[in-house]
Design a protein around this motif. Structure first.
Motif, short mmCIF file in Angstrom:
data_model
loop_
_atom_site.label_atom_id
_atom_site.label_comp_id
_atom_site.label_asym_id
_atom_site.label_seq_id
_atom_site.Cartn_x
_atom_site.Cartn_y
_atom_site.Cartn_z
N HIS A 198 -2.08 0.12 11.65
CA HIS A 198 -2.48 1.50 11.37
C HIS A 198 -2.89 1.68 9.90
CE1 HIS A 198 -1.04 2.75 15.34
NE2 HIS A 198 -0.05 1.90 15.13
N ASN A 199 -3.64 0.72 9.41
CA ASN A 199 -4.29 0.81 8.11
C ASN A 199 -5.76 0.42 8.30
OD1 ASN A 199 -2.30 1.29 5.77
ND2 ASN A 199 -1.24 -0.25 7.01
N PRO A 200 -6.68 0.99 7.53
CA PRO A 200 -8.10 0.64 7.70
C PRO A 200 -8.47 -0.67 7.03
CG PRO A 200 -7.88 2.36 6.04
CD PRO A 200 -6.50 2.14 6.60
N ILE A 201 -7.68 -1.71 7.26
CA ILE A 201 -7.98 -3.02 6.70
C ILE A 201 -8.90 -3.78 7.65
CG2 ILE A 201 -5.85 -3.17 5.38
CD1 ILE A 201 -4.61 -4.81 7.57
N SER A 202 -9.59 -4.76 7.14
CA SER A 202 -10.60 -5.48 7.92
C SER A 202 -10.39 -6.99 7.75
CB SER A 202 -12.00 -5.06 7.48
OG SER A 202 -12.17 -5.25 6.09
N GLY A 203 -11.45 -7.75 8.07
CA GLY A 203 -11.37 -9.19 7.97
C GLY A 203 -10.90 -9.83 9.26
N THR A 204 -10.59 -11.10 9.20
CA THR A 204 -10.13 -11.86 10.37
C THR A 204 -8.67 -12.26 10.17
OG1 THR A 204 -10.88 -13.95 9.38
CG2 THR A 204 -12.44 -12.76 10.80
N ILE A 205 -8.04 -12.70 11.26
CA ILE A 205 -6.66 -13.21 11.16
C ILE A 205 -6.72 -14.64 10.62
CG2 ILE A 205 -4.58 -13.79 12.43
CD1 ILE A 205 -5.28 -11.61 14.41
N PRO A 206 -6.18 -14.88 9.43
CA PRO A 206 -6.29 -16.22 8.84
C PRO A 206 -5.61 -17.28 9.69
CG PRO A 206 -5.54 -14.58 7.23
CD PRO A 206 -5.45 -13.94 8.57
N ALA A 207 -6.22 -18.44 9.75
CA ALA A 207 -5.61 -19.53 10.52
C ALA A 207 -4.26 -19.92 9.94
CB ALA A 207 -6.56 -20.74 10.53
N GLY A 208 -4.09 -19.71 8.63
CA GLY A 208 -2.84 -20.08 7.98
C GLY A 208 -1.65 -19.25 8.38
#
Length: 791
Positions: free
Chosen positions: A156-166
């Motif tokens: 519930h935050n307007p963050i973006s990007g992908t889920i890091p493999a790490g």
């Protein structure tokens, strides 16, 4: 109390201002104020002199202001819990220097800033940052956080990007919550390395690709939420091996294929299983009989077919069963008599037949029964749930009779029972002869009927297709095939219940092409409704229809499509729930555009039209951000006077969250219903919150949420991006800036108050659309005047 070390006031009714002197009790080790009504506005430089403090818990109060930088003086702190307050601004960037900090809880505040700051919190084992306004991309450095991290909650935050493999390095992770953000890309294929995961919450993002098979080897996984994404492919049968898995929600994706029986025959014993709103097909595996703990089972809006397996009746814990919007057929199995715990059943929009089982009237908790649009026949009971007209939905079953008078069904012939009794006594030979004769007569009647229908239609030209043809030039199937590169997925703009929308070029013009999925029950009815509604209406705030395409042959069966004006800025839903922001003036313009469209439909058309499905995804924006109301698939033309209090057997028109409450009680479609949806849309436009948000429960919805903020607290509920934005660039005239900010607040107040007035529970008390237009236009004029003063 200079020697005080432990102060615990947990869960009382203390209120008033927070005594700042507490922050100078240098011997204090524990400060626990959870669950009171204590107020306090902290400034960034508020002095905190508590060198021995190990636990600071202020959760669930009314603290405000910024988080003091001097919290960094807490060199022995282990737990900082500031959740469920009204803290604002950015958090101190050096939290990572607190080497003893184990738990940081900041959820449900109004904090801002780049989420990248979590990279410094390498010693924490619990991070709860949900329900704030953090932005930026999910950092790749997440994989470098402590391997002792157990809870990572960023939802519930307007963050973006992908889920890091790490992220799979966090081997002790128990909870992962990145729900309701703007995360894209695929799930890491080796999620299975996180052996200790119990909860995975990734709902309401833009995740793509397939569901990793490795999720099925996480032994402690109890709940997996991947709903409201864009996931594709089949459901991994390995999920059935998760011995602790109780809740699986994969709804609102693009999953396809059949259900593998291993999903139900493995170690997993589901309590909640939601596979609705996908493209799944085939029958329900017989292994479903082993899911005896299943309480919530939803398969709505897929492509399932076949009969209901008898073994589903073994799931005696079922309370909610939704199988609507598929192609199931046959009778309701007698084994359903064992499902006495059922509270809600929806079997609508299928091909079920036979009689309505009498045992439904013996279910003590049954409160909702929807059997609409099937082929049920015979007598409708009148007791228990069948005595409540607001609890049963039977429309679209033309062979039903009896029931309570409010259902307005035909009376059952008294001699029907006698005739059935006599038929049972006839010999098998007579039955065969009669059946054969009936079949031959039926075929003959059907052939003659089809022939007469074709002649009649050719003479009268009354179909929606032909009427549209008088106004619009029809295009061919081959033209649309070419325009969309054979309906390529690259051209897909979106998909809904009744069809998909593609971008294409027809006669050199970019258009939107809505192709109906006629395998879905109700799609033809939706096509007819949309053609009827759009035949003679034109308005700048309605999506314009360019042409229709309707044809039939043995290869394509029945093909129907509508060609619309192309809207390059997409739907309002994408703007409200995506990464793009709108300023206040744009939102006011959209509110006014929608109001003008409704005013035209309700008052300026020759015959009033009720849209019945106003929601953000049906509001489209052209290149100039002018709003256009679209999708008239549920529209109703009011050819007779409205009776807003009259009951009807028609199912609820609209979408959950936006549909008027009186529709749920069986009231006829009316312009007042559209007013309610418009009011909810306004409130979503201002707050940025969906009416189906998790914060809204029974008795507490977006209307009551907004109403409670009037008149003085409206700035507390507005979309954070709107609260922080400026109408125009800052100029040196300080007085003009203050005046424009005042007009900004006044404009927001108008939007909220109009939204509340239009969405009141009582239809007759809702603000009329001309009044709404008048108030919104005045607010816009004042806003523009203030902006000009600043310039």
């Amino acid at each position: 109390m200079q020697k005080l070390t432990f102060l615990d006031l947990w869960e009382n009714q203390f209120s008033g201002a927070f005594p700042m002197s507490i922050l100078n009790l240098s011997s204090l080790e524990i400060l626990e104020l959870t669950g009171n009504q204590i107020r306090g506005e902290f400034q960034a430089q508020t002095v905190v002199n508590l060198p021995r403090l190990s636990l600071l818990n202020l959760i669930g109060n009314k603290f405000s202001g910024s988080i003091p930088v001097t919290l960094l003086n807490l060199t022995n702190i282990e737990v900082i819990e500031l959740g469920d307050n009204s803290f604002t601004g950015r958090i101190p960037q050096d939290f990572g220097k607190l080497h003893t900090l184990n738990f940081l809880g900041l959820s449900k505040n109004h904090l801002t800033g780049d989420i990248n700051f979590i990279s410094s919190l390498v010693n924490c084992s619990n991070l709860d940052l949900r329900w704030n306004n953090f932005t930026g991309e999910l950092p790749e450095s997440i994989g470098n956080l402590s391997t002792s991290l157990q809870r990572l909650a960023l939802g519930h935050n307007p963050i973006s990007g992908t889920i890091p493999a790490g992220i799979t390095n966090l081997i002790n992770l128990i909870l992962l919550d990145i729900s309701d953000c703007n995360i894209t890309g695929a799930l890491p294929p080796d999620f299975g390395k996180l052996k200790n995961l119990e909860l995975i919450l990734l709902s309401s993002n833009w995740l793509t690709g397939r569901i990793p098979e490795s999720l099925g080897i996480i032994p402690r996984l109890t709940a997996l939420y991947l709903d409201d994404n864009v996931l594709e492919g089949t459901i991994p049968p390995s999920l059935g091996n998760c011995q602790s898995l109780l809740t699986l929600n994969l709804s609102y994706n693009k999953l396809n294929g059949t259900l593998n029986s291993e999903l139900f025959k493995g170690a997993a014993k589901f309590v909640q299983l939601d596979l609705s709103h996908n493209h799944l097909e085939g029958s329900i595996p017989l292994g479903i009989s082993e899911q005896i703990s299943l309480g919530y089972f939803r398969l709505s809006d897929n492509k399932f077919s076949g009969v209901i397996p008898y073994g589903l009746g073994h799931c005696v814990a079922l309370q909610q069963l939704y199988m609507d919007g598929n192609s199931f057929h046959g009778d309701i199995p007698s084994s359903f008599a064992s499902l006495s715990s059922l509270e809600e059943i929806d079997l609508s929009d299928n091909n079920f037949s036979g009689s309505i089982p009498a045992f439904f009237s013996k279910f003590p908790s049954l409160q909702y029964l929807n059997l609409s649009y099937n082929n049920f026949e015979g007598r409708v009971p009148t007791n228990a749930v069948f005595a409540n007209e607001s609890a049963i939905f039977l429309t679209g079953n033309n062979k039903l009779c009896g029931g309570i008078s409010e259902l307005r069904l035909p009376k059952c012939a008294e001699n029907q029972v006698i005739k059935k009794s006599k038929r049972r006594k006839k010999s098998l030979a007579i039955k065969v002869i009669i059946s054969t004769i009936c079949v031959l007569l039926g075929v003959l009647t059907m052939v003659v009927g089809l022939y007469l229908t074709c002649i009649r239609d050719k003479k009268k030209h009354v179909s929606p297709d032909s009427e549209m043809g008088k106004t619009f030039l029809k295009v061919s199937y081959d033209m649309l095939l070419k325009a969309t590169d054979s309906f390529s997925s690259d051209k897909l703009l979106g998909a809904g219940t009744f069809g998909s929308v593609f971008e294409g070029i027809v006669d050199g013009k970019t258009v939107a092409i809505k192709v109906l999925n006629l395998q879905h029950r109700g799609a033809s009815k939706s096509f007819i409704a949309e053609c009827n509604a759009l035949r003679n209406i034109r308005h700048r705030n309605l999506v314009g229809i360019i042409t229709v395409c309707s044809s039939a042959d043995f290869q394509r069966n029945d093909f129907k499509a509508l060609v619309y004006e192309f809207m390059p800025n997409g739907s309002l839903d994408r703007w409200l729930n995506g990464t793009r922001n709108m300023n206040l003036l744009q939102r006011v313009d959209i509110a006014i555009d929608m109001a003008h469209a409704l005013n035209y439909l309700h008052h300026e058309c020759e015959t009033p039209i009720v849209h019945c499905d106003l929601k953000p995804s049906n509001i489209l924006l052209d290149q100039d951000m002018i709003a256009h109301v679209g999708d008239f698939g549920l529209a109703k033309i009011l050819t007779q006077p409205q009776h807003p209090n009259r009951s009807s057997t028609i199912g609820v028109r609209g979408t959950v969250g936006y549909v008027a409450p009186e529709y749920g009680l069986g009231s006829e479609a009316s312009t007042d219903g559209d007013l309610y949806s418009y009011g909810i849309l306004l409130l979503e436009l201002v707050t940025g919150k969906r009416p189906t948000d998790n914060m809204f429960k029974v008795g507490y919805n977006i209307h009551t949420y907004a109403k409670a903020a009037l008149p003085d607290q409206v700035m507390q509920i507005v979309d954070p991006s709107l609260r922080d934005s400026q109408i125009t660039e800052e100029v040196e005239n300080r007085r003009a800036i203050q005046d424009s900010d005042c007009q900004k607040r006044e404009c927001i107040f108008t939007l909220v108050s109009v939204g509340v007035a239009c969405s009141t529970h009582s239809p007759e008390h809702r603000m009329k659309i001309p009044d709404a237009i008048s108030r919104l236009v005045a607010a816009k004029d004042n806003l523009l005047n203030a902006t000009r003063m600043r310039q």
